[in-house]
Write a protein that holds these residues in place. Structure first.
Motif: not given
Length: 260
Positions: A110-120
């Motif tokens: 979940g943390f990795m997906m959140c970081i990816g969404a933040t970068a996007a």
């Protein structure tokens, strides 16, 4: 998203709020498509992360958007902020790192997906700023939203059918059971349109980094509301991280005032 495109078309063609602008080149269309696709990635990644992380922590991680925005802005444009501005981003990122270590419901995926969404989200802001400020391919806010919405639909609709089995049947059943469900969908579409339109309008008058950092004030409020409503557990370390992130936002705002 199609409702957003339709509302923009009505505002441009019938209400004459803004002049109709045509796409001038294949490169311009590619930029618009990229913006719509990146927007979809940020939405999907953010929604997936909410299945594994509490809203409060999700919002805290989202506060690192200015860091990614600064990186993308340096790589993709020649526009740079003053060194003191980048220094104020340190507590923003450090606060999230501290909060991660003290989060009782931490989940790596979940943390990795959140970081990816933040970068996007950060990449979208920089690209959005380029589209709105480039003289050769300049589009006003309503035209950009009108062209971007169908691209988002073409990306999101197949993804929704694949990731959420039976979503069409469930939606039809809910609409049959309660006609107000359709009203809620229309209201949500209209609200999303005006939120995105306001975001585009603000981008014309500020840098992508400023837009994202000031948006973190909303994230800080969302953290507090999430804890109050959903009662998700928090630790002293987590609250310290959240507080440090908010302090970074305040420091950034003050640095921007002094640089003007």
């Amino acid at each position: 998203m199609m409702a957003c495109s339709l509302l923009s078309y009505i505002a441009i063609e019938w209400l004459k709020i803004a002049p109709m602008q045509r796409v001038k080149s294949r490169l311009q269309m590619m930029k618009i498509s990229a913006l719509g696709f990146i927007f979809c990635l940020s939405v999907v990644g953010g929604n997936i992360s909410l299945r594994y992380l509490p809203v409060s922590f999700n919002q805290a991680v989202g506060a690192t958007t200015p860091f990614f925005t600064a990186v993308f802005a340096v790589v993709m444009t020649s526009k740079r902020e003053g060194w003191i501005t980048y220094v104020t981003l340190v507590p923003v990122v450090a606060g999230v790192i501290i909060a991660s270590g003290g989060e009782p419901l931490f989940h790596l995926f979940g943390f990795m997906m959140c970081i990816g969404a933040t970068a996007a989200r950060a990449l979208k802001s920089v690209l959005q700023g380029l589209l709105l400020s480039s003289e050769g391919e300049k589009l006003n806010s309503m035209n950009l939203l009108m062209y971007m919405a169908p691209v988002a639909v073409m990306a999101l609709f197949p993804a929704a059918l694949y990731m959420e089995k039976g979503v069409v049947g469930i939606t039809i059943a809910l609409a049959r059971d309660d006609w107000k469900f359709l009203i809620y969908l229309l209201f949500n579409s209209a609200l999303a349109y005006f939120v995105n339109l306001a975001n585009f309008l603000v981008t014309k008058h500020t840098s992508p980094l400023t837009l994202q950092v000031l948006g973190n004030a909303k994230g800080a409020v969302a953290v507090v509301i999430s804890i109050m409503i959903f009662k998700n557990p928090v630790s002293i370390t987590g609250m310290l991280g959240y507080s440090l992130t908010v302090a970074g936002v305040i420091l950034y705002t003050e640095a921007k005032k002094r640089s003007m």
